[in-house]
Structure formats: C-alpha cells, structure tokens
Motif scaffolding. Structure first.
Motif, short mmCIF file in Angstrom:
data_model
loop_
_atom_site.label_atom_id
_atom_site.label_comp_id
_atom_site.label_asym_id
_atom_site.label_seq_id
_atom_site.Cartn_x
_atom_site.Cartn_y
_atom_site.Cartn_z
N CYS A 1 44.32 147.14 88.66
CA CYS A 1 44.31 145.70 88.37
C CYS A 1 45.52 145.06 89.05
CB CYS A 1 44.38 145.48 86.87
SG CYS A 1 44.62 143.76 86.40
N THR B 1 41.34 150.64 86.88
CA THR B 1 40.12 149.97 86.41
C THR B 1 38.90 150.70 86.97
OG1 THR B 1 40.05 148.48 88.30
CG2 THR B 1 41.27 147.71 86.39
N GLU B 2 37.77 150.41 86.41
CA GLU B 2 36.52 150.95 86.93
C GLU B 2 36.16 150.18 88.20
OE1 GLU B 2 34.84 153.54 85.66
OE2 GLU B 2 36.40 153.74 84.14
N ALA C 1 34.04 147.09 87.47
CA ALA C 1 34.49 146.21 86.40
C ALA C 1 34.68 144.79 86.92
CB ALA C 1 35.80 146.71 85.80
N CYS D 1 39.66 143.28 83.86
CA CYS D 1 40.52 144.40 83.50
C CYS D 1 40.43 144.63 82.00
CB CYS D 1 41.98 144.09 83.89
SG CYS D 1 43.15 145.34 83.33
N GLY D 2 40.21 145.87 81.61
CA GLY D 2 40.11 146.21 80.19
C GLY D 2 41.45 146.15 79.48
N ASN D 3 42.54 146.12 80.23
CA ASN D 3 43.86 146.09 79.62
C ASN D 3 44.38 144.67 79.42
OD1 ASN D 3 46.36 147.49 78.76
ND2 ASN D 3 47.22 146.51 80.58
N CYS D 4 44.32 143.85 80.48
CA CYS D 4 44.92 142.51 80.39
C CYS D 4 43.91 141.37 80.51
CB CYS D 4 46.02 142.34 81.44
SG CYS D 4 45.39 142.21 83.13
N GLY D 5 42.67 141.68 80.87
CA GLY D 5 41.65 140.65 80.99
C GLY D 5 41.61 139.93 82.32
N ARG E 1 40.60 138.70 85.83
CA ARG E 1 39.28 138.67 86.48
C ARG E 1 39.37 139.40 87.81
NH1 ARG E 1 34.46 136.03 86.10
NH2 ARG E 1 33.36 135.69 88.06
#
Length: 90
Positions: A68, A75-76, A79, A82-86, A88
C-alpha cells in the motif's frame, strides 16, 4: 515516525539505490569505452551490459506482493482498498 512509514521509506530507498547503481554503471561503461582504445570493445564491456540489464529488469518487474502506498503494508494484488488503512488502491 510509525513503523508503516519506515516500511515505505525503506522501499523508496531501495529504488533510489537501484537508480544510483544504474547511473554509476552507465558512467563506468562510457568511461571504459572511451578510455579503452580497442577495436572490438564488446568482451571488455560485457560485464557492464550484464549488470545494467539485470538492474533494469528488476526495476521493470512488478512486485509479487504489492504494498500500500499509504501505509506500506502488503496487499492482495486484486484489492481495491488497503485492508490496514483503507487507502484506495485502484
């Protein structure tokens, strides 16, 4: 500075080092060619060509595990956020 900031900084420094190394190799290649005074410079210059090609190929590869840009966490590849901070991603 948070640990995520350090991750982004480390990745940035690695890219900067690769660029510096590439610039140095180009300069040494030009110097070797200019000062060589040989008819067929290829054998003496092949090590420079090999190193330059390796570094350029590494720079062009996409990372297997994207990170990210917002927080530096892995990240995937598909995706959107980001699953951690959001942040885009796409």
């Amino acid at each position: 500075m948070e640990s995520n900031d350090k991750t982004v900084l480390v990745n940035f420094n690695k890219q900067e080092e690769e660029t510096s190394r590439l610039d140095e190799l180009y300069m040494r290649l030009g110097q070797a060619y200019y000062e060589g005074g040989f008819e067929d410079p290829l054998p003496e210059l092949l090590p420079f060509f090999d190193q330059i090609t390796r570094i350029r190929n590494q720079k062009q590869k996409k990372p297997e595990n994207p990170v990210c840009p917002g927080c530096g966490m892995p990240t995937e590849s598909d995706a959107v956020f980001c699953g951690n901070c959001g942040y885009r991603l796409k």
